[in-house]
Design a protein around this motif. Structure first.
Motif, PDB file in Angstrom:
ATOM      1  N   TRP A 165     -25.928   4.676  -2.881  1.00 41.81           N
ATOM      2  CA  TRP A 165     -25.524   5.374  -1.653  1.00 41.81           C
ATOM      3  C   TRP A 165     -26.287   4.797  -0.456  1.00 41.81           C
ATOM      4  O   TRP A 165     -25.709   4.478   0.578  1.00 41.81           O
ATOM      5  CB  TRP A 165     -25.801   6.863  -1.800  1.00 41.81           C
ATOM      6  N   SER A 166     -27.596   4.669  -0.616  1.00 45.46           N
ATOM      7  CA  SER A 166     -28.451   4.233   0.486  1.00 45.46           C
ATOM      8  C   SER A 166     -28.179   2.796   0.914  1.00 45.46           C
ATOM      9  O   SER A 166     -28.471   2.428   2.053  1.00 45.46           O
ATOM     10  CB  SER A 166     -29.919   4.404   0.101  1.00 45.46           C
ATOM     11  N   GLU A 167     -27.626   1.996   0.023  1.00 50.32           N
ATOM     12  CA  GLU A 167     -27.297   0.620   0.383  1.00 50.32           C
ATOM     13  C   GLU A 167     -26.124   0.547   1.352  1.00 50.32           C
ATOM     14  O   GLU A 167     -26.020  -0.400   2.121  1.00 50.32           O
ATOM     15  CB  GLU A 167     -26.959  -0.194  -0.868  1.00 50.32           C
ATOM     16  N   SER A 168     -25.241   1.538   1.323  1.00 51.97           N
ATOM     17  CA  SER A 168     -24.038   1.458   2.150  1.00 51.97           C
ATOM     18  C   SER A 168     -23.936   2.557   3.218  1.00 51.97           C
ATOM     19  O   SER A 168     -23.096   2.465   4.101  1.00 51.97           O
ATOM     20  CB  SER A 168     -22.789   1.500   1.259  1.00 51.97           C
ATOM     21  N   MET A 169     -24.768   3.576   3.146  1.00 49.06           N
ATOM     22  CA  MET A 169     -24.678   4.690   4.088  1.00 49.06           C
ATOM     23  C   MET A 169     -25.956   4.782   4.922  1.00 49.06           C
ATOM     24  O   MET A 169     -27.053   4.516   4.422  1.00 49.06           O
ATOM     25  CB  MET A 169     -24.462   6.005   3.326  1.00 49.06           C
ATOM     26  N   VAL A 170     -25.802   5.194   6.165  1.00 48.04           N
ATOM     27  CA  VAL A 170     -26.952   5.339   7.044  1.00 48.04           C
ATOM     28  C   VAL A 170     -27.693   6.646   6.755  1.00 48.04           C
ATOM     29  O   VAL A 170     -28.919   6.685   6.747  1.00 48.04           O
ATOM     30  CB  VAL A 170     -26.496   5.314   8.521  1.00 48.04           C
ATOM     31  N   TRP A 171     -26.944   7.707   6.515  1.00 45.34           N
ATOM     32  CA  TRP A 171     -27.518   9.032   6.265  1.00 45.34           C
ATOM     33  C   TRP A 171     -26.999   9.575   4.959  1.00 45.34           C
ATOM     34  O   TRP A 171     -25.898   9.225   4.553  1.00 45.34           O
ATOM     35  CB  TRP A 171     -27.125  10.027   7.363  1.00 45.34           C
ATOM     36  N   PRO A 172     -27.661  10.473   4.357  1.00 48.30           N
ATOM     37  CA  PRO A 172     -29.040  10.886   4.571  1.00 48.30           C
ATOM     38  C   PRO A 172     -29.985  10.040   3.721  1.00 48.30           C
ATOM     39  O   PRO A 172     -29.558   9.308   2.831  1.00 48.30           O
ATOM     40  CB  PRO A 172     -29.053  12.329   4.064  1.00 48.30           C
ATOM     41  N   LYS A 173     -31.270  10.179   4.000  1.00 51.53           N
ATOM     42  CA  LYS A 173     -32.271   9.633   3.081  1.00 51.53           C
ATOM     43  C   LYS A 173     -32.207  10.513   1.833  1.00 51.53           C
ATOM     44  O   LYS A 173     -32.047  11.731   1.937  1.00 51.53           O
ATOM     45  CB  LYS A 173     -33.668   9.723   3.702  1.00 51.53           C
ATOM     46  N   ILE A 174     -32.305   9.916   0.675  1.00 50.66           N
ATOM     47  CA  ILE A 174     -32.214  10.661  -0.581  1.00 50.66           C
ATOM     48  C   ILE A 174     -33.455  10.370  -1.415  1.00 50.66           C
ATOM     49  O   ILE A 174     -33.905   9.227  -1.480  1.00 50.66           O
ATOM     50  CB  ILE A 174     -30.964  10.245  -1.385  1.00 50.66           C
ATOM     51  N   PHE A 175     -33.988  11.406  -2.035  1.00 45.91           N
ATOM     52  CA  PHE A 175     -35.031  11.156  -3.026  1.00 45.91           C
ATOM     53  C   PHE A 175     -34.785  12.018  -4.244  1.00 45.91           C
ATOM     54  O   PHE A 175     -34.181  13.086  -4.175  1.00 45.91           O
ATOM     55  CB  PHE A 175     -36.452  11.294  -2.468  1.00 45.91           C
ATOM     56  N   VAL A 176     -35.211  11.482  -5.374  1.00 42.32           N
ATOM     57  CA  VAL A 176     -34.969  12.071  -6.682  1.00 42.32           C
ATOM     58  C   VAL A 176     -36.323  12.225  -7.357  1.00 42.32           C
ATOM     59  O   VAL A 176     -37.139  11.309  -7.322  1.00 42.32           O
ATOM     60  CB  VAL A 176     -34.056  11.142  -7.523  1.00 42.32           C
ATOM     61  N   ARG A 177     -36.546  13.374  -7.967  1.00 39.78           N
ATOM     62  CA  ARG A 177     -37.814  13.574  -8.672  1.00 39.78           C
ATOM     63  C   ARG A 177     -37.604  14.537  -9.833  1.00 39.78           C
ATOM     64  O   ARG A 177     -36.589  15.222  -9.911  1.00 39.78           O
ATOM     65  CB  ARG A 177     -38.906  14.045  -7.731  1.00 39.78           C
ATOM     66  N   ILE A 178     -38.597  14.586 -10.699  1.00 36.59           N
ATOM     67  CA  ILE A 178     -38.560  15.482 -11.850  1.00 36.59           C
ATOM     68  C   ILE A 178     -39.276  16.772 -11.479  1.00 36.59           C
ATOM     69  O   ILE A 178     -40.402  16.741 -10.987  1.00 36.59           O
ATOM     70  CB  ILE A 178     -39.244  14.838 -13.086  1.00 36.59           C
ATOM     71  N   GLU A 179     -38.609  17.890 -11.712  1.00 38.69           N
ATOM     72  CA  GLU A 179     -39.198  19.216 -11.530  1.00 38.69           C
ATOM     73  C   GLU A 179     -38.877  20.032 -12.773  1.00 38.69           C
ATOM     74  O   GLU A 179     -37.706  20.216 -13.093  1.00 38.69           O
ATOM     75  CB  GLU A 179     -38.613  19.919 -10.294  1.00 38.69           C
ATOM     76  N   ALA A 180     -39.895  20.503 -13.446  1.00 36.76           N
ATOM     77  CA  ALA A 180     -39.721  21.334 -14.642  1.00 36.76           C
ATOM     78  C   ALA A 180     -38.769  20.688 -15.641  1.00 36.76           C
ATOM     79  O   ALA A 180     -37.830  21.319 -16.124  1.00 36.76           O
ATOM     80  CB  ALA A 180     -39.248  22.734 -14.257  1.00 36.76           C
ATOM     81  N   GLU A 181     -39.028  19.412 -15.928  1.00 37.63           N
ATOM     82  CA  GLU A 181     -38.256  18.665 -16.940  1.00 37.63           C
ATOM     83  C   GLU A 181     -36.796  18.430 -16.540  1.00 37.63           C
ATOM     84  O   GLU A 181     -35.975  18.089 -17.397  1.00 37.63           O
ATOM     85  CB  GLU A 181     -38.303  19.381 -18.306  1.00 37.63           C
ATOM     86  N   GLN A 182     -36.456  18.619 -15.278  1.00 34.64           N
ATOM     87  CA  GLN A 182     -35.099  18.411 -14.797  1.00 34.64           C
ATOM     88  C   GLN A 182     -35.123  17.482 -13.585  1.00 34.64           C
ATOM     89  O   GLN A 182     -36.132  17.387 -12.882  1.00 34.64           O
ATOM     90  CB  GLN A 182     -34.457  19.750 -14.377  1.00 34.64           C
ATOM     91  N   VAL A 183     -33.987  16.819 -13.320  1.00 35.29           N
ATOM     92  CA  VAL A 183     -33.864  15.954 -12.158  1.00 35.29           C
ATOM     93  C   VAL A 183     -33.488  16.813 -10.958  1.00 35.29           C
ATOM     94  O   VAL A 183     -32.514  17.571 -11.002  1.00 35.29           O
ATOM     95  CB  VAL A 183     -32.791  14.870 -12.383  1.00 35.29           C
ATOM     96  N   ALA A 184     -34.272  16.709  -9.897  1.00 32.09           N
ATOM     97  CA  ALA A 184     -33.981  17.406  -8.643  1.00 32.09           C
ATOM     98  C   ALA A 184     -33.663  16.350  -7.587  1.00 32.09           C
ATOM     99  O   ALA A 184     -34.298  15.290  -7.541  1.00 32.09           O
ATOM    100  CB  ALA A 184     -35.178  18.243  -8.206  1.00 32.09           C
ATOM    101  N   VAL A 185     -32.660  16.630  -6.751  1.00 32.85           N
ATOM    102  CA  VAL A 185     -32.217  15.674  -5.738  1.00 32.85           C
ATOM    103  C   VAL A 185     -32.318  16.321  -4.366  1.00 32.85           C
ATOM    104  O   VAL A 185     -31.824  17.440  -4.157  1.00 32.85           O
ATOM    105  CB  VAL A 185     -30.765  15.224  -5.994  1.00 32.85           C
ATOM    106  N   TYR A 186     -32.954  15.609  -3.444  1.00 29.93           N
ATOM    107  CA  TYR A 186     -33.131  16.078  -2.070  1.00 29.93           C
ATOM    108  C   TYR A 186     -32.548  15.065  -1.094  1.00 29.93           C
ATOM    109  O   TYR A 186     -32.539  13.865  -1.366  1.00 29.93           O
ATOM    110  CB  TYR A 186     -34.623  16.234  -1.748  1.00 29.93           C
ATOM    111  N   THR A 187     -32.094  15.565   0.037  1.00 29.61           N
ATOM    112  CA  THR A 187     -31.649  14.709   1.130  1.00 29.61           C
ATOM    113  C   THR A 187     -32.441  15.086   2.377  1.00 29.61           C
ATOM    114  O   THR A 187     -32.885  16.233   2.513  1.00 29.61           O
ATOM    115  CB  THR A 187     -30.151  14.898   1.419  1.00 29.61           C
ATOM    116  N   GLU A 188     -32.614  14.117   3.257  1.00 24.40           N
ATOM    117  CA  GLU A 188     -33.309  14.382   4.519  1.00 24.40           C
ATOM    118  C   GLU A 188     -32.684  13.557   5.635  1.00 24.40           C
ATOM    119  O   GLU A 188     -32.321  12.398   5.432  1.00 24.40           O
ATOM    120  CB  GLU A 188     -34.791  13.997   4.425  1.00 24.40           C
ATOM    121  N   HIS A 189     -32.593  14.185   6.787  1.00 22.59           N
ATOM    122  CA  HIS A 189     -32.191  13.481   8.014  1.00 22.59           C
ATOM    123  C   HIS A 189     -33.208  13.889   9.069  1.00 22.59           C
ATOM    124  O   HIS A 189     -33.258  15.052   9.465  1.00 22.59           O
ATOM    125  CB  HIS A 189     -30.771  13.867   8.417  1.00 22.59           C
TER     126      HIS A 189
END
Length: 168
Positions: A84-108
């Motif tokens: 996504w980040s290679e082709s889109m300007v927004w949003p910034k995306i980050f992925v992390r592990i929370e309580a053994e699960q994948v959590a996804v956040y976006t930021e502008h």
């Protein structure tokens, strides 16, 4: 030319009150969390409207995918975020592990040190929310059985953002 024509335009500063006014103008439902940030839900996903910086001059619209997948999917979700980040300007995306699960956040995030118009604020809110929802919709297509991790009711004021920066 008169001296008035050379004077810079002074724009009103960013403030939580101004963000609330713009959300109110849209008819948005939101509350305030324990950090004083505005928080609401769009399509079931929580969004925070955070002011950062020494004089609260940065506006960050942060979204969180309201679902999670097992930690074993971390690499796949991360690759999707990078694609996504290679082709889109927004949003910034980050992925992390929370309580053994994948959590996804976006930021502008944008710096409004010199103030901003209501139109600029509306545009920032629209981009921050709409671009995140577009990314989240892609995740929903890829992971239709992902488990909901947050309540579907409007965000309660006590809901805390686990990705909240600790430094202003």
């Amino acid at each position: 030319m008169s001296a008035a024509e050379h004077e810079p335009t002074v724009l009103p500063p960013l403030s939580t009150a101004r963000i609330a006014e713009r959300l109110d103008a849209r008819g948005s439902v939101y509350g305030t969390d324990k950090d004083g940030d505005l928080v609401g839900r769009w399509d079931g996903h929580p969004f925070w409207f955070i002011t950062l910086g020494q004089t609260k001059e940065y506006l960050q619209v942060r979204g969180r995918w309201a679902r999670q997948v097992p930690a074993t999917e971390f690499g796949n979700v991360l690759l999707g975020a990078n694609a996504w980040s290679e082709s889109m300007v927004w949003p910034k995306i980050f992925v992390r592990i929370e309580a053994e699960q994948v959590a996804v956040y976006t930021e502008h995030t944008v710096d409004y040190e010199h103030g901003l118009t209501d139109e600029q604020l509306d545009l920032h809110l629209t981009i921050g929310i709409a671009s995140a929802l577009r990314f989240f919709a892609g995740l929903e297509e890829k992971y239709p059985d992902a488990v909901a991790t947050v309540p579907t009711a409007p965000a309660p004021p006590e809901y805390t953002d686990p990705a909240r920066p600790t430094l202003d």
